[in-house]
Motif scaffolding. Sequence first.
Motif, PDB file in Angstrom:
ATOM      1  N   UNK A   1      -1.808   2.260  -5.492  1.00 12.30           N
ATOM      2  CA  UNK A   1      -2.631   1.323  -4.728  1.00 12.30           C
ATOM      3  C   UNK A   1      -3.988   1.951  -4.396  1.00 12.30           C
ATOM      4  N   UNK A   2      -4.977   1.106  -4.151  1.00  8.65           N
ATOM      5  CA  UNK A   2      -6.323   1.570  -3.811  1.00  8.65           C
ATOM      6  C   UNK A   2      -6.734   0.990  -2.460  1.00  8.65           C
ATOM      7  N   UNK A   3      -6.188   1.544  -1.369  1.00  5.83           N
ATOM      8  CA  UNK A   3      -6.439   0.967  -0.052  1.00  5.83           C
ATOM      9  C   UNK A   3      -7.901   1.015   0.394  1.00  5.83           C
TER      10      UNK A   3
ATOM     11  N   UNK B   1       4.180   4.735  11.947  1.00 10.40           N
ATOM     12  CA  UNK B   1       3.245   3.618  12.032  1.00 10.40           C
ATOM     13  C   UNK B   1       2.466   3.505  10.734  1.00 10.40           C
ATOM     14  N   UNK B   2       2.329   2.297  10.227  1.00  8.15           N
ATOM     15  CA  UNK B   2       1.559   2.071   9.006  1.00  8.15           C
ATOM     16  C   UNK B   2       0.215   1.470   9.391  1.00  8.15           C
ATOM     17  N   UNK B   3      -0.850   2.186   9.131  1.00  6.06           N
ATOM     18  CA  UNK B   3      -2.195   1.708   9.417  1.00  6.06           C
ATOM     19  C   UNK B   3      -2.698   0.922   8.211  1.00  6.06           C
ATOM     20  N   UNK B   4      -3.105  -0.313   8.447  1.00  3.78           N
ATOM     21  CA  UNK B   4      -3.615  -1.150   7.367  1.00  3.78           C
ATOM     22  C   UNK B   4      -5.126  -1.267   7.475  1.00  3.78           C
ATOM     23  N   UNK B   5      -5.820  -1.118   6.342  1.00  3.91           N
ATOM     24  CA  UNK B   5      -7.277  -1.234   6.386  1.00  3.91           C
ATOM     25  C   UNK B   5      -7.696  -2.690   6.586  1.00  3.91           C
ATOM     26  N   UNK B   6      -8.852  -2.871   7.182  1.00  2.54           N
ATOM     27  CA  UNK B   6      -9.418  -4.215   7.295  1.00  2.54           C
ATOM     28  C   UNK B   6      -9.930  -4.619   5.921  1.00  2.54           C
ATOM     29  N   UNK B   7      -9.559  -5.799   5.473  1.00  2.40           N
ATOM     30  CA  UNK B   7     -10.002  -6.285   4.171  1.00  2.40           C
ATOM     31  C   UNK B   7     -11.307  -7.035   4.392  1.00  2.40           C
ATOM     32  N   UNK B   8     -12.399  -6.455   3.933  1.00  2.00           N
ATOM     33  CA  UNK B   8     -13.723  -7.012   4.157  1.00  2.00           C
ATOM     34  C   UNK B   8     -14.589  -6.877   2.917  1.00  2.00           C
ATOM     35  N   UNK B   9     -15.545  -7.790   2.799  1.00  2.00           N
ATOM     36  CA  UNK B   9     -16.538  -7.702   1.732  1.00  2.00           C
ATOM     37  C   UNK B   9     -17.777  -6.970   2.214  1.00  2.00           C
TER      38      UNK B   9
ATOM     39  N   UNK C   1       0.808  -1.221   0.000  1.00  2.00           N
ATOM     40  CA  UNK C   1       0.000   0.000   0.000  1.00  2.00           C
ATOM     41  C   UNK C   1       0.840   1.269   0.000  1.00  2.00           C
ATOM     42  N   UNK C   2       2.064   1.159   0.505  1.00  2.00           N
ATOM     43  CA  UNK C   2       2.955   2.318   0.598  1.00  2.00           C
ATOM     44  C   UNK C   2       4.279   1.922  -0.066  1.00  2.00           C
ATOM     45  N   UNK C   3       4.351   2.033  -1.394  1.00  2.00           N
ATOM     46  CA  UNK C   3       5.543   1.565  -2.115  1.00  2.00           C
ATOM     47  C   UNK C   3       6.863   2.163  -1.647  1.00  2.00           C
TER      48      UNK C   3
ATOM     49  N   UNK D   1      -4.334  -8.027  -1.379  1.00  2.00           N
ATOM     50  CA  UNK D   1      -2.960  -7.509  -1.403  1.00  2.00           C
ATOM     51  C   UNK D   1      -2.275  -7.834  -2.737  1.00  2.00           C
ATOM     52  N   UNK D   2      -2.570  -8.974  -3.325  1.00  2.00           N
ATOM     53  CA  UNK D   2      -2.023  -9.304  -4.646  1.00  2.00           C
ATOM     54  C   UNK D   2      -2.517  -8.292  -5.676  1.00  2.00           C
ATOM     55  N   UNK D   3      -3.787  -7.912  -5.555  1.00  2.00           N
ATOM     56  CA  UNK D   3      -4.344  -6.904  -6.460  1.00  2.00           C
ATOM     57  C   UNK D   3      -3.617  -5.569  -6.291  1.00  2.00           C
ATOM     58  N   UNK D   4      -3.344  -5.174  -5.050  1.00  2.00           N
ATOM     59  CA  UNK D   4      -2.631  -3.924  -4.802  1.00  2.00           C
ATOM     60  C   UNK D   4      -1.235  -3.961  -5.430  1.00  2.00           C
ATOM     61  N   UNK D   5      -0.561  -5.089  -5.302  1.00  2.00           N
ATOM     62  CA  UNK D   5       0.774  -5.219  -5.894  1.00  2.00           C
ATOM     63  C   UNK D   5       0.707  -5.191  -7.416  1.00  2.00           C
ATOM     64  N   UNK D   6      -0.359  -5.753  -7.981  1.00  2.00           N
ATOM     65  CA  UNK D   6      -0.533  -5.706  -9.437  1.00  2.00           C
ATOM     66  C   UNK D   6      -0.719  -4.263  -9.898  1.00  2.00           C
ATOM     67  N   UNK D   7      -1.488  -3.484  -9.142  1.00  2.00           N
ATOM     68  CA  UNK D   7      -1.660  -2.071  -9.483  1.00  2.00           C
ATOM     69  C   UNK D   7      -0.305  -1.359  -9.527  1.00  2.00           C
ATOM     70  N   UNK D   8       0.504  -1.587  -8.497  1.00  2.00           N
ATOM     71  CA  UNK D   8       1.828  -0.953  -8.444  1.00  2.00           C
ATOM     72  C   UNK D   8       2.673  -1.405  -9.631  1.00  2.00           C
ATOM     73  N   UNK D   9       2.622  -2.705  -9.930  1.00  2.00           N
ATOM     74  CA  UNK D   9       3.419  -3.265 -11.027  1.00  2.00           C
ATOM     75  C   UNK D   9       3.049  -2.667 -12.378  1.00  2.00           C
TER      76      UNK D   9
END
Length: 81
Positions: A75-77, A36-44, A21-23, A62-70
């Motif tokens: 990222x879209x947190x 401190x890095x605040x991570x969002x809760x991954x929920x549907x 999320x923070x490249x 998280x794989x999707x976030x890494x694909x966005x960066x790639x």
Amino acid sequence: MEQALAEGSLDLVGIAKPFALIPDLPQRMLLGGLAKAELPAVRTGLGFIDRKLGGFLELGWYAYQMKLINTGNAPQPKRSA
């Protein structure tokens, strides 16, 4: 992290999730710009699915976030699982 390592509370600090999320996380940490890095809760939003498949949802999210960066995108947190 430094305090926990120094106290012997842990042996290793993982930064893979925040890094997705923070490249520039390592640079920010080294320069003292991020304490401190605040991570969002991954929920549907569907409790049953979140409870049963939470780990798989996180993995995909998280794989999707890494694909966005790639692909040169940010990222879209705030994106839901």
